[in-house]
Design an enzyme around this catalytic site. Sequence first.
Site, PDB file in Angstrom:
ATOM      1  N   GLY A  21       0.814  -1.217   0.000  1.00 20.34           N
ATOM      2  CA  GLY A  21       0.000   0.000   0.000  1.00 20.34           C
ATOM      3  C   GLY A  21       0.840   1.255   0.000  1.00 20.34           C
ATOM      4  CB  ALA A  22       4.284   1.815  -1.170  1.00 22.50           C
ATOM      5  CG  ASN A  23      -0.899   3.448  -4.082  1.00 23.46           C
ATOM      6  OD1 ASN A  23      -0.906   2.314  -3.619  1.00 23.46           O
ATOM      7  ND2 ASN A  23      -2.010   4.127  -4.316  1.00 23.46           N
ATOM      8  N   GLY A  25      -1.437   7.437   1.546  1.00 25.47           N
ATOM      9  CA  GLY A  25      -1.609   7.411   2.990  1.00 25.47           C
ATOM     10  C   GLY A  25      -0.357   7.071   3.768  1.00 25.47           C
ATOM     11  N   GLY A  27       1.375   4.348   3.912  1.00 27.74           N
ATOM     12  CA  GLY A  27       2.408   3.666   3.143  1.00 27.74           C
ATOM     13  C   GLY A  27       3.233   4.623   2.311  1.00 27.74           C
ATOM     14  CB  SER A 145      -6.833  -0.132  13.565  1.00 27.34           C
ATOM     15  OG  SER A 145      -7.801   0.772  14.065  1.00 27.34           O
ATOM     16  CE1 TYR A 170      -9.807  -1.341   9.090  1.00 31.26           C
ATOM     17  CE2 TYR A 170     -10.416  -0.442  11.235  1.00 31.26           C
ATOM     18  CZ  TYR A 170      -9.528  -0.523  10.175  1.00 31.26           C
ATOM     19  OH  TYR A 170      -8.348   0.199  10.207  1.00 31.26           O
TER      20      TYR A 170
END
Length: 299
Positions: A21-23, A25, A27, A145, A170
Amino acid sequence: MDRWTYANLPDLTGKTMIVTGANSGLGYVSTRELARRGARVIMAVRDENKGRRAKAEIETAVPGAALEVRRIDLADLDTVHAFAAGVDEPIDVLMNNAGVMMPPRTLTKQGFELQFGANHLAHFALTGLLLDRLSSDGRVVTVSSDLHRRGRLDFADPNGERSYSPLRHYAQSKFANVLFGLELDRRLRASGSAVRSLLAHPGYSATNLQTSGPRGLINLGGRLGNLLLAQTVDMGALSQVYAAVAEEAESGQFIGPHRGMRGWPAVVRPVRSATDPETARRLWTLSEELTGVTVPVGR
């Protein structure tokens, strides 16, 4: 750890790290700051076009950044296997960061409830497939979280086939993250490995998670919360970056904002039920069965 900031990062030249998820937020910020200190970062992303745009932005902010975009879709275990098969170099940090938050009930390609499948099962499988490629002093950082405190595992219905709630499932997936990270620590220690397993959470940070998954009033509440209550993404990512690189960070620690939802990185306590070894072992066994991945570290 008092007011630990990105200025405290050590020189990371020669280190190779994977961030899912590096693209966007957390990440994105983690990738940028790790690259700023010389790390080579493999940006594991679902959408390669978005990944390339993020890469270009970071390269503008950090000239000379060593970045590589590779595809992984945590909602499809076939891509997890393909991604892992393409990693043939030693890895110093695996940051299990990507996630989805409170969507309508959706299934992964393999038929798992999306949050349980992407947030937990895919990262469990990725860790298992890459564990033998971690350097001798490598780290696995699993991002959970604070909502894990509201979680429990429904072993009879983990995929919400009988009853589904976006918030409840979640919280279940984030609870599973904590169980996994702590059990991985136990197994690594028992095997004599120096690899560290740490957990982190960003508190309440203004990311796109609050708005990309939820619908209706939950989506509206997320937008208002991001504007009025949340800390910045840069502050939120501090905890997972600290867990990834701080020399004093110990295996088994859970790092989060010192004031709960906001603040500088500190060691925090998970909810007591997430520290139960028997529940963690049951989850581990279930995760191996569902993913078909046997994590190569045992009791």
